[in-house]
Design a protein around this motif. Structure first.
Motif: not given
Length: 160
Positions: A32-39, A123-133
């Motif tokens: 993802q190239k999303n600033a909110l997700v990055f934050l 793992t913590v980073i991966a789980e921090s944002v739910k995404t729509r696959e």
């Protein structure tokens, strides 16, 4: 117990730099190239770095404390969006090198705790944002396919 002071120069840099490099790799793994997700991901990673300053393993605690003293805070270290896929490859390579080095030169329990911490950061980073696959109408997933692949490769790289 392994003392962090037993390491100097490039060896110490490898140990100290790897958690941040893994963090960057985990951030780009979702594609993802999303600033909110990055934050959100950077914030989750920074919390894990701070939590490690109270880690039950003294070696991991020493690494996290040294990172704080050195001024390498995860939130400050990532001022721009690292959307280059080479970050994942670099993270895997460096994590493998750091854990292999520690398995040779450190106490086995400390090397295992460090490897587990590296995996925990990702793992913590991966789980921090739910995404729509599957697109807008698809179900949100906790860990994307890209993140799952990165975590599996990271697990192999650190020998867990």
């Amino acid at each position: 117990m392994t003392e962090l002071s037993a390491f100097t120069g490039d060896d110490l840099d490898l140990i100290l730099d790897t958690p941040g490099v893994v963090m960057k790799g985990a951030i780009v793994a979702d594609g993802q190239k999303n600033a909110l997700v990055f934050l959100k991901e950077v914030t989750a990673g920074a919390k894990e770095f701070r939590a490690a300053q109270r880690h039950e393993n003294a070696f991991v605690k020493a690494v996290a404390t040294r990172l704080r003293e050195r001024g390498t805070d995860a939130a400050e270290d990532d001022r721009e969006l690292p959307f280059d896929d080479t970050a994942m490859a670099h993270a895997l390579k460096q994590a493998e090198a750091a854990t292999a080095f520690l398995r040779e030169r450190a106490d086995a329990a400390d090397a295992d705790a460090y490897a587990a911490w590296i995996l925990r950061i990702a793992t913590v980073i991966a789980e921090s944002v739910k995404t729509r696959e599957g697109g807008f109408f698809s179900k949100k997933v906790a860990i994307s396919d890209g993140e799952r692949v990165f975590l599996e490769l990271l697990e192999q790289a650190v020998g867990r």
